[in-house]
Write an enzyme that holds these catalytic residues in place. Structure first.
Site, PDB file in Angstrom:
ATOM      1  N   CYS A   4      81.845  82.610  57.690  1.00 41.26           N
ATOM      2  CA  CYS A   4      82.493  81.618  56.828  1.00 41.26           C
ATOM      3  C   CYS A   4      82.531  80.220  57.435  1.00 41.26           C
ATOM      4  CB  CYS A   4      83.923  82.062  56.539  1.00 41.26           C
ATOM      5  SG  CYS A   4      84.868  82.172  58.060  1.00 41.26           S
ATOM      6  N   CYS A  55      87.328  88.303  59.655  1.00 45.05           N
ATOM      7  CA  CYS A  55      88.284  87.293  60.111  1.00 45.05           C
ATOM      8  C   CYS A  55      89.014  87.769  61.362  1.00 45.05           C
ATOM      9  CB  CYS A  55      89.297  86.991  59.018  1.00 45.05           C
ATOM     10  SG  CYS A  55      88.555  86.733  57.415  1.00 45.05           S
TER      11      CYS A  55
END
Ligand code: FES
Length: 128
Positions: free
Chosen positions: A36, A105
């Site tokens: 990301c 993440c």
């Protein structure tokens, strides 16, 4: 978006622990998330081979902030060896799970912590 995350994730996202910077840190670890593009930095202070203080700065999503906060809590007070053993899964488990699309993440937090510790060990090695 709340429904996607456990209460524990939301708690850490709303009130992150140990957020900020340690000006005179003994070592710093920064990693970027290739998925990301988010960025995380972990600062550590070491005393007697233990993580005496730890802070993070994260430019990322809610899960990245929650995992950063969680990992600083997990790592504080641990020896360097113990802290190196904290895995990506440990972080996610402590948060009562993360949605699978958000697992990447949690990698950021563990990687940044490990990198900070490795940087510290390398620095020590050079000082010898
Ligand atoms: Fe980037 Fe979560 S979406 S770290």
């Amino acid at each position: 978006m709340t429904g996607m995350y456990s209460e524990k994730v939301m708690e850490h996202f709303r009130k992150p622990k140990n957020m900020g910077k340690i000006e005179d840190a003994d070592a710093v670890g920064t990693v970027g998330n290739p998925v990301c593009g988010d960025l995380m930095t972990i600062y550590i202070k070491i005393k007697d081979n233990k993580i005496h203080d730890i802070k993070f700065q994260t430019f990322g999503c809610a899960a990245a902030i929650a995992t950063s906060s969680m990992i600083t809590e997990l790592a504080k007070g641990k020896t360097l060896d113990e802290a190196l053993k904290i895995t990506r899964d440990d972080v996610a488990n402590e948060l009562n799970g993360l949605p699978s699309i958000k697992m990447h993440c949690s990698n950021l937090a563990a990687d940044a912590l490990h990198k900070a510790i490795k940087n510290y060990l390398q620095k020590k090695e050079r000082e010898k």
